[in-house]
Write an enzyme that holds these catalytic residues in place. Structure first.
Site, short mmCIF file in Angstrom:
data_model
loop_
_atom_site.label_atom_id
_atom_site.label_comp_id
_atom_site.label_asym_id
_atom_site.label_seq_id
_atom_site.Cartn_x
_atom_site.Cartn_y
_atom_site.Cartn_z
N CYS A 1 -37.99 85.37 -2.96
CA CYS A 1 -36.66 84.76 -2.82
C CYS A 1 -36.43 83.61 -3.80
CB CYS A 1 -36.42 84.30 -1.39
SG CYS A 1 -36.29 85.69 -0.25
N HIS B 1 -19.12 86.72 -2.24
CA HIS B 1 -19.42 87.14 -3.61
C HIS B 1 -19.65 85.96 -4.55
CE1 HIS B 1 -18.08 90.97 -1.99
NE2 HIS B 1 -18.77 91.52 -2.97
N GLU C 1 -28.96 86.78 8.03
CA GLU C 1 -29.18 86.94 6.60
C GLU C 1 -29.51 88.40 6.29
OE1 GLU C 1 -30.92 83.71 3.97
OE2 GLU C 1 -32.61 85.10 4.21
#
Length: 149
Positions: A25, A75, A135
């Site tokens: 990540c 986005h 998530e």
């Protein structure tokens, strides 16, 4: 009058990277977030009020969360201000929607930020009860007002 909880679900797509993280990540990657917002209050009893019988209009809650969170982050790319050489990444040339946060953009830190944003916008007599931010399909963080008093 009885206290009633209302919950509305929101969806948005967002990319982030976790600076100094010791796993995958640390790279820019995205998630399909699902946010559950729960407020609590007493239904309106004033018969002259067009919101009679409601704790809060779901449309009003949708508007608050859209303005404060979804419309901004959907986005978008989110990074920590501590990301090394962030000013040299030419982010504005690569992305139209990006945010540099004062915190590491983990699910935990984001949900705490979201709680502050939403709490400040709720009508009188309505309180933020809880948030749940997925998530992934199997990983989520939760925030409860009772834990943060």
């Amino acid at each position: 009058m009885a206290k009633i909880r209302l919950t509305k679900e929101f969806h948005f797509e967002m990319a982030h990277a976790l600076w100094n993280y010791d796993g995958l990540c640390k790279n820019i990657h995205g998630h399909s977030y699902i946010l559950f917002v729960t407020v609590i209050g007493e239904p309106i009893t004033d018969k002259s009020n067009p919101k009679l019988g409601m704790v809060m209009d779901f449309g009003d809650l949708k508007g608050i969360v859209a303005e404060e969170i979804v419309d901004q982050l959907d986005h978008a790319l989110v990074l920590s201000k501590d990301t090394p050489d962030i000013d040299q990444l030419n982010i504005p040339q690569m992305f139209d929607r990006f945010f540099v946060m004062d915190y590491q953009p983990t699910c935990e830190n984001m949900i705490a930020d979201f709680a502050e944003r939403i709490k400040n916008r709720l009508p009188q007599g309505v309180e933020l009860h809880s948030l749940k931010l997925h998530e992934t399909a199997t990983s989520f963080a939760e925030w409860y007002a009772s834990d943060n008093e």
